[in-house]
Design an enzyme around this catalytic site. Sequence first.
Site, PDB file in Angstrom:
ATOM      1  N   GLU A   1      -4.730  -2.259   5.275  1.00  0.00           N
ATOM      2  CA  GLU A   1      -4.237  -2.854   6.509  1.00  0.00           C
ATOM      3  C   GLU A   1      -5.283  -3.718   7.210  1.00  0.00           C
ATOM      4  O   GLU A   1      -4.951  -4.474   8.112  1.00  0.00           O
ATOM      5  CB  GLU A   1      -3.796  -1.733   7.474  1.00  0.00           C
TER       6      GLU A   1
ATOM      7  N   LYS B   1      -6.930  22.880   9.004  1.00  0.00           N
ATOM      8  CA  LYS B   1      -7.075  23.681  10.222  1.00  0.00           C
ATOM      9  C   LYS B   1      -6.992  25.142   9.836  1.00  0.00           C
ATOM     10  O   LYS B   1      -5.942  25.627   9.434  1.00  0.00           O
ATOM     11  CB  LYS B   1      -5.950  23.362  11.212  1.00  0.00           C
TER      12      LYS B   1
ATOM     13  N   THR C   1       0.863  -1.181   0.000  1.00  0.00           N
ATOM     14  CA  THR C   1       0.000   0.000   0.000  1.00  0.00           C
ATOM     15  C   THR C   1       0.900   1.231   0.000  1.00  0.00           C
ATOM     16  O   THR C   1       1.933   1.242   0.662  1.00  0.00           O
ATOM     17  CB  THR C   1      -0.961  -0.046   1.210  1.00  0.00           C
TER      18      THR C   1
ATOM     19  N   TRP D   1     -11.334  23.155  12.807  1.00  0.00           N
ATOM     20  CA  TRP D   1     -11.109  22.023  11.916  1.00  0.00           C
ATOM     21  C   TRP D   1     -12.178  22.007  10.843  1.00  0.00           C
ATOM     22  O   TRP D   1     -13.362  22.113  11.131  1.00  0.00           O
ATOM     23  CB  TRP D   1     -11.188  20.702  12.686  1.00  0.00           C
TER      24      TRP D   1
END
Lengths: 550, 550
Positions: free
Chosen positions: A339, A449, A191, A454
């Site tokens: 994963e 940010k 990956t 956020w």
Amino acid sequence: MNTETMKIPQAAPSASYSPLLIGELLDSGVRMAGNNQIVYRNLYRHDYRRFRERVHQLAHLLSAQGVQAGNVVAMLDWDSHRYLEAFFAIPMIGAVLHTVNVRLSPEQVHYTMAHAEDDFVLIHEDFLPLLEPLAERLPRIRGYLLCQDTPSRRETVLPLVGEYEELLAEHPAHYEFPVLDENAVATLFYTTGTTGNPKGVYFSHRQLVLHTLCEASTFQSPGFELLNRDKVYMPITPMFHVHAWGVPYTATLLGATQVYPGRYEPDVLVNLLVDEKVDFSHCVPTLLNMVVDAEAISSGSVDLTGWKVLVGGSSLPQSLAIKAWELGIDTRSAYGMSETCPLLTASILPQDINEVDFNSQLPWRSKAGMAVPLVKLEVVDEGGIALPHDGESVGEVRVRAPWLTQGYYKEEARSKELWRNGWLHTGDMAVLDERGFLQIRDRIKDVIKTGGEWVSSLELENLVGQHPGVSEVAVIGIPDEKWGERPAALARASDLNDPPMPEEIQAFLQRFVDEGRITQWAIPSFVRFVDEIPKTSVGKLDKKRIRREL
Amino acid sequence: MNTETMKIPQAAPSASYSPLLIGELLDSGVRMAGNNQIVYRNLYRHDYRRFRERVHQLAHLLSAQGVQAGNVVAMLDWDSHRYLEAFFAIPMIGAVLHTVNVRLSPEQVHYTMAHAEDDFVLIHEDFLPLLEPLAERLPRIRGYLLCQDTPSRRETVLPLVGEYEELLAEHPAHYEFPVLDENAVATLFYTTGTTGNPKGVYFSHRQLVLHTLCEASTFQSPGFELLNRDKVYMPITPMFHVHAWGVPYTATLLGATQVYPGRYEPDVLVNLLVDEKVDFSHCVPTLLNMVVDAEAISSGSVDLTGWKVLVGGSSLPQSLAIKAWELGIDTRSAYGMSETCPLLTASILPQDINEVDFNSQLPWRSKAGMAVPLVKLEVVDEGGIALPHDGESVGEVRVRAPWLTQGYYKEEARSKELWRNGWLHTGDMAVLDERGFLQIRDRIKDVIKTGGEWVSSLELENLVGQHPGVSEVAVIGIPDEKWGERPAALARASDLNDPPMPEEIQAFLQRFVDEGRITQWAIPSFVRFVDEIPKTSVGKLDKKRIRREL
């Protein structure tokens, strides 16, 4: 507490423990539907009984070529019946299947094949030019088996041992497979991240069997109902990419009809969907976008009514779910990563939601969904404290499940970063709602940010994408002296010759500010239209390259 | 062949392996359908979220009573919400749930509780009289927790620690369950054979989780479709009997509504079936027979259309499947035994059979069916050679699967008899057909050998049962000087006041001889009508007692 439990007492010495081995999945499919078909384009077609025979023949073929348990066998092929056979035969003899990502750069392909220590290679003729210049630097490889779809043999400097179908035919249809340790590694692939070399993830027989059983139960569930024995399945996620989300294994367990499209060519895909009456596919949003924008489909000359598509890899934008629905395409979402084998969550519509109209269902279809069986999933703050299921508290997703890669192959430091305190850290920011539905807000590294606030790049992409003049969009944060970062959007127009003005997009977003869905700060300072948005090898927005281009 | 496979390399020290523990099944159900109900008669009703809280409370309650990991906790209760909670809480704290067969004789109950070394007991008020005389001889037991459905407390000499609901309410709704070894024993119970003491079989967390996942996939499959999140489930197989075939675990995984009927009383069962709109139950043929013969049902005043019933324990006679179908009841078969957790095979109708009319489906519905995922099943001759799938070759069924008891508890010799060469020997004689459908012909010890020919007592029972004057029948072999053995039938008449003449039955069977289905030798020499055919504690024909009575 005393946790001295009663272990299996006095197991009869003659008793068998029955390890979890993927050969069982194949046997199950043959029992469930021996007559169901495996189809490869318009080139091959055979039933499950023959499929199993071919897996046994492939095992003989590989053994005859000196491939042994513990060896690593690389596969470079388009999605095919051969790839499906390799999914089984290679791990079943105790070897490791390395599914090579053929969309990587030649240097990256070389890196992964050298790092994986590949011993033997199955290669489609189309990839001969890719490996020819690399072969000298892969001295460990002792042979190449050609996968050929056309009659004329291409010239090559690679030391071919023969052609797949020709050699297969020479071998008997029964192989006595060894009883392996269920923790034996079955598959390995790489990956790519934002930095550094590709990372290898690996899965054992046990992990794949458990992933398959839970995927099978999930995919048959009401509110999802994607796959079972009587459905026709065609992947549009490459098989090198997390085993096409494990679905070929699940389809095999259930005995579903399986259609493999080879190289993804729009005409071939559409013809197969129609001719083979495909019920279920899965792909990244980009690919679904291509399909619904395709001339034949948007014009209505091809009817895909009833086709179910599971979208993953990135979030499913609501705008895309709507476009698809209008064409009769029924979308669901799932969430996972390389994963994690990959399945973690699925947008199984809850009972009451399953009964309402499409528009009310829309938010549920686009969320990542609920954790599937055996997955423990939390959204935690920076201190590792689980956040409430309130639909608002944003934190990182961390997971436990029996099918997560136990590390990055030969990468101690990165493994330590991935696994902390017994939890796999996904690097994804998300919220959980009252029902336990996960909604991904962003990759940690993609969060913007601005002025201390956020902003979710994903949410902005979702909203910009609702503008009729936009067919695709990527939002990133760009450095800003005053605000730290400011959002910026790179978009592709629905009509490339007549893109909207940036101001139009900003005005369009103001509506969502007024509705309270986003803050004033979230409106991108820059909006730029381009002909093509950079994508990674698996079709996700390539934010690394987008940052460079914006 | 070199089978040195690649074991999990460099698992990050911080990685978690995620053992297979049954607590995961409960969490899955809560996520799937937190609002779905658990019902106990007309006495209790709560949702899955509360169900989980109660499991946590029960764990606290037991810990407070000194129950520790490794202890054995006996349960004597009718099918109830409490029993379901015990299915989870007891194994989840690392203790072993001993599901006591309350239908055994008091001496046998004593034998099993002493042999299991029970430390603590949960007991329904109805079973106080059973244990009171035995308690002195069970000195290891440190406490009895009363399960009470009525307000008035019965007097007892047993040292009660309190009442289930009262004590439960005292404990908090969150318990920090330990992470157990997946091979820890979770459940233990006893099965009676034809000779000797009851034998203990035991199952680990891992075995129960795997059994549940495969049962879930099977039960959701087309051609079966018994259970999923949106169905209402009620067992009519006691929970002490192989965990009610594991279905409460499967129903919990899927989040299905679950109805527990307590003591099996015909009126209560029928009322619950109707009032709770039960979709799916499972039982032995005897019980289904009782239901379809019940006045309210056969008269049509109660409508059970759409009710699906999985029949196991013994073969489903075609005559019974027909009677049920005429009342709108849809039957399927499954096969397994106490030793096998139990699920081995299921009569999942193949695609083409699923589409035909009931009469054509009938033989498929009554066969034991195909091996479910992860089960390896063979029919072998006396030398252990697998027989062809030809629908004719009769041999013993032997199996491998990840959920078979690894022996009889503390019984070395009998364990060795059960497990030979890595195969569990079922003691059942059967054939496999071309599609891999298993059809049980007989228990090895029930096969009748007459004049050198083998006659299947089960097949004869099936044929005699088709006579309209017969409601139930048992066939056994009785010693015969000339022929070795001769078949003999013990039958119950449909109308007890007007049983058919034995000659009528023999003439009826001649028809099947003429059709070539059975040989002339198979016609029973004796047919006797009785008011009640002896049954074992789990409702099977008790051939041991029948032999004595005939």
